[in-house]
Design a protein around this motif. Sequence first.
Motif, mmCIF file in Angstrom:
data_model
loop_
_atom_site.group_PDB
_atom_site.id
_atom_site.type_symbol
_atom_site.label_atom_id
_atom_site.label_comp_id
_atom_site.label_asym_id
_atom_site.label_seq_id
_atom_site.Cartn_x
_atom_site.Cartn_y
_atom_site.Cartn_z
ATOM 1 N N ILE A 3 0.840 -1.206 0.000
ATOM 2 C CA ILE A 3 0.000 0.000 0.000
ATOM 3 C C ILE A 3 0.873 1.254 0.000
ATOM 4 O O ILE A 3 0.583 2.230 -0.714
ATOM 5 C CB ILE A 3 -0.950 -0.011 1.225
ATOM 6 N N ALA A 4 1.954 1.227 0.778
ATOM 7 C CA ALA A 4 2.872 2.370 0.818
ATOM 8 C C ALA A 4 3.496 2.617 -0.556
ATOM 9 O O ALA A 4 3.630 3.764 -0.999
ATOM 10 C CB ALA A 4 3.955 2.131 1.864
ATOM 11 N N VAL A 5 3.868 1.533 -1.255
ATOM 12 C CA VAL A 5 4.469 1.665 -2.594
ATOM 13 C C VAL A 5 3.463 2.251 -3.578
ATOM 14 O O VAL A 5 3.773 3.181 -4.340
ATOM 15 C CB VAL A 5 4.986 0.297 -3.089
ATOM 16 N N GLU A 6 2.239 1.724 -3.570
ATOM 17 C CA GLU A 6 1.227 2.200 -4.506
ATOM 18 C C GLU A 6 0.831 3.647 -4.208
ATOM 19 O O GLU A 6 0.566 4.430 -5.132
ATOM 20 C CB GLU A 6 -0.003 1.297 -4.456
ATOM 21 N N ALA A 7 0.773 4.017 -2.927
ATOM 22 C CA ALA A 7 0.465 5.401 -2.567
ATOM 23 C C ALA A 7 1.556 6.341 -3.062
ATOM 24 O O ALA A 7 1.279 7.445 -3.568
ATOM 25 C CB ALA A 7 0.296 5.528 -1.054
ATOM 26 N N ASP A 8 2.811 5.913 -2.931
ATOM 27 C CA ASP A 8 3.926 6.720 -3.431
ATOM 28 C C ASP A 8 3.863 6.848 -4.955
ATOM 29 O O ASP A 8 4.150 7.918 -5.517
ATOM 30 C CB ASP A 8 5.254 6.089 -2.995
ATOM 31 N N ASN A 9 3.489 5.749 -5.633
ATOM 32 C CA ASN A 9 3.354 5.795 -7.086
ATOM 33 C C ASN A 9 2.261 6.771 -7.516
ATOM 34 O O ASN A 9 2.436 7.560 -8.462
ATOM 35 C CB ASN A 9 3.030 4.405 -7.630
ATOM 36 N N LEU A 10 1.125 6.732 -6.822
ATOM 37 C CA LEU A 10 0.031 7.652 -7.137
ATOM 38 C C LEU A 10 0.438 9.110 -6.923
ATOM 39 O O LEU A 10 0.111 9.993 -7.732
ATOM 40 C CB LEU A 10 -1.198 7.318 -6.286
ATOM 41 N N THR A 11 1.162 9.368 -5.847
ATOM 42 C CA THR A 11 1.614 10.734 -5.565
ATOM 43 C C THR A 11 2.561 11.221 -6.649
ATOM 44 O O THR A 11 2.481 12.372 -7.097
ATOM 45 C CB THR A 11 2.311 10.790 -4.194
ATOM 46 N N TRP A 12 3.456 10.330 -7.102
ATOM 47 C CA TRP A 12 4.400 10.711 -8.157
ATOM 48 C C TRP A 12 3.676 10.971 -9.478
ATOM 49 O O TRP A 12 3.977 11.940 -10.181
ATOM 50 C CB TRP A 12 5.442 9.610 -8.324
ATOM 51 N N LEU A 13 2.724 10.093 -9.824
ATOM 52 C CA LEU A 13 1.959 10.300 -11.049
ATOM 53 C C LEU A 13 1.170 11.614 -10.994
ATOM 54 O O LEU A 13 1.035 12.319 -12.008
ATOM 55 C CB LEU A 13 1.005 9.127 -11.283
ATOM 56 N N LEU A 14 0.679 11.956 -9.814
ATOM 57 C CA LEU A 14 -0.019 13.228 -9.644
ATOM 58 C C LEU A 14 0.941 14.398 -9.842
ATOM 59 O O LEU A 14 0.573 15.431 -10.431
ATOM 60 C CB LEU A 14 -0.669 13.283 -8.257
ATOM 61 N N ARG B 28 -2.943 2.281 6.651
ATOM 62 C CA ARG B 28 -3.740 3.116 5.755
ATOM 63 C C ARG B 28 -3.183 4.530 5.554
ATOM 64 O O ARG B 28 -3.531 5.200 4.575
ATOM 65 C CB ARG B 28 -5.153 3.233 6.326
ATOM 66 N N TYR B 29 -2.354 5.024 6.494
ATOM 67 C CA TYR B 29 -2.062 6.460 6.506
ATOM 68 C C TYR B 29 -1.330 6.929 5.252
ATOM 69 O O TYR B 29 -1.402 8.105 4.862
ATOM 70 C CB TYR B 29 -1.272 6.850 7.763
ATOM 71 N N HIS B 30 -0.607 6.032 4.562
ATOM 72 C CA HIS B 30 0.137 6.442 3.360
ATOM 73 C C HIS B 30 -0.788 6.970 2.275
ATOM 74 O O HIS B 30 -0.403 7.850 1.498
ATOM 75 C CB HIS B 30 0.939 5.258 2.822
ATOM 76 N N ILE B 31 -2.021 6.446 2.242
ATOM 77 C CA ILE B 31 -2.934 6.839 1.178
ATOM 78 C C ILE B 31 -3.373 8.298 1.331
ATOM 79 O O ILE B 31 -3.769 8.948 0.340
ATOM 80 C CB ILE B 31 -4.159 5.883 1.159
ATOM 81 N N SER B 32 -3.289 8.847 2.544
ATOM 82 C CA SER B 32 -3.654 10.254 2.748
ATOM 83 C C SER B 32 -2.628 11.212 2.144
ATOM 84 O O SER B 32 -2.898 12.415 2.042
ATOM 85 C CB SER B 32 -3.823 10.540 4.246
ATOM 86 N N ARG B 33 -1.476 10.695 1.758
ATOM 87 C CA ARG B 33 -0.488 11.544 1.060
ATOM 88 C C ARG B 33 -1.048 12.009 -0.281
ATOM 89 O O ARG B 33 -0.751 13.128 -0.732
ATOM 90 C CB ARG B 33 0.808 10.772 0.843
ATOM 91 N N VAL B 34 -1.849 11.152 -0.926
ATOM 92 C CA VAL B 34 -2.453 11.534 -2.207
ATOM 93 C C VAL B 34 -3.416 12.697 -1.999
ATOM 94 O O VAL B 34 -3.408 13.679 -2.762
ATOM 95 C CB VAL B 34 -3.165 10.323 -2.847
#
Length: 518
Positions: free
Chosen positions: A347-358, A392-398
């Motif tokens: 989940i942390a990896v995917e959240a980081d990927n989403l943030t980078w794509l954003l 879950r908290y990594h997803i709030s970075r997005v």
Amino acid sequence: MAEIKIAKVEQRQTKIRNVPVAVTPEGFWCCPSPVAFQKTLKSHSSLTKHKQSSPPQPPKPEKKPSSTTIRSVIASDETQQNLGDSDTVHSIAVPATVQERPQRQKVETLPRKVAIEFGEPGSSDAKVILVGKQGFCVKLSVHKKVLVDHSCFFAKKLAEKDSVFACLEIESCEDAEIYVETIGLMYCKDMKQRLMKQNVSRVLRVLKVAELLGFSSCIQSCLDYLEAVPWVGEEEEEKVISSILRLKTEGVGVTPVLKRVASSAVDPPKETLSRIIELVLRSKEEKSRREMKSIVLKLLREQNGANVADNFNETIYSSCQNCLDSVLSLFKQASEGEKPETDTKQIAVEADNLTWLLDVLAERQAAEEFSITWANQKELALLHEKLPLMSRYHISRVTSRLFIGIGRGELLPSKDTRLLLLTTWLQPLFNDYNWLQHGCRSFDGKLVEEGIGRTILTLPLEDQQSILLSWLGSFLNGGDGCPNLQRAFEVWWRRSFIRPYSDRQANGSCQTDSTSKE
């Protein structure tokens, strides 16, 4: 021993200058130290300045030479002689190894001319005079056949000469040293070996002179050298490309050199970029993945949309959707208690990927659609409540990155999208805020708080009130574990209670009525 012929000078003071010279078996004059030749050119330019100010000094006794380096003494002519007449010459033998300690010369004795002979001594049948700036010149004893075989320029000029002993003069010669070296290359059997000893900058100078002289074989050798040698730095690369593009000589192959920077055989930009994005997102090594994300984002920022396919955004959004599907699947697995540790890391990896794509979409000013997609992730927001904070908290970075982008004006979603985004994801962000502050190194709380506040203040006043009152309850109970939106609260307060807009509008209408009555 090789011999160098020196023309007879007048009976008055003889002008002597030490110049490093070596005559190869091929008859090629080479200068082991090009700096020495440059110093000779520079010394003449300062002749006028120091001629009157420098008092004459008595000549110093000459020192005996010793044997370590090859040196030769070349005498220069003070007066211009008739090149067609037979000159009286003195032959000076150059030993295999001679060392001579350089002596300080008078400024008056610095040479105005340098004489150089190519090939076998006494066999030349033409002279080339290179006239540089401020009257400095180099006199070359050369051979017609060599010039005609290698140079279109010399072939044309010599065809116009009827005399047996021809004399050609090149005026306004800006780079006499390179002219000498380029003409010397006409006597060289292996130009590639000679050019290998030079650097890129010097070869570009040779290439320029070779084109002026129509020396096609030298041009091709220079291009072969430039195609093979590494170019160090962007500045050197720009010099090489600009020099190649200025070439007007027909029949020379510039394509192999230019293929280093441009080619029609590569994949279309969209496919190449898609492949790069996919490789970065699927990397298993955290450090390498983080570094490449930074590099790709920097390069895209430098391009600022130039030369990037317009449909590249479709590729980014396709990757975003894949990441979202993966996050939703991982949340479902984590909520069911399957592989909690593995799910948390992924989940942390995917959240980081989403943030980078954003970040990429924001740089390309194409993130509005992402904000709509994220605001409608209601199922993900409901699952968010069921997972432990650590998972879950990594997803709030997005969510935080979206608020920062809206606060900066990097994306301009509609009012409904902004309100839906705040309604769906603001409370989950409040719940995760304490963990974000302590668990994410790149998390900037001040920036996030400013972005949230500015996003809230873009809404109608009633919605501002509803959201900020909800925040106030969380802030009073959570303290530092909740975003500090006091600035946004103050702005809302002034808008609502300190001279509201409705009062100002009413006052404005009253003033208008009184003015009309008057």
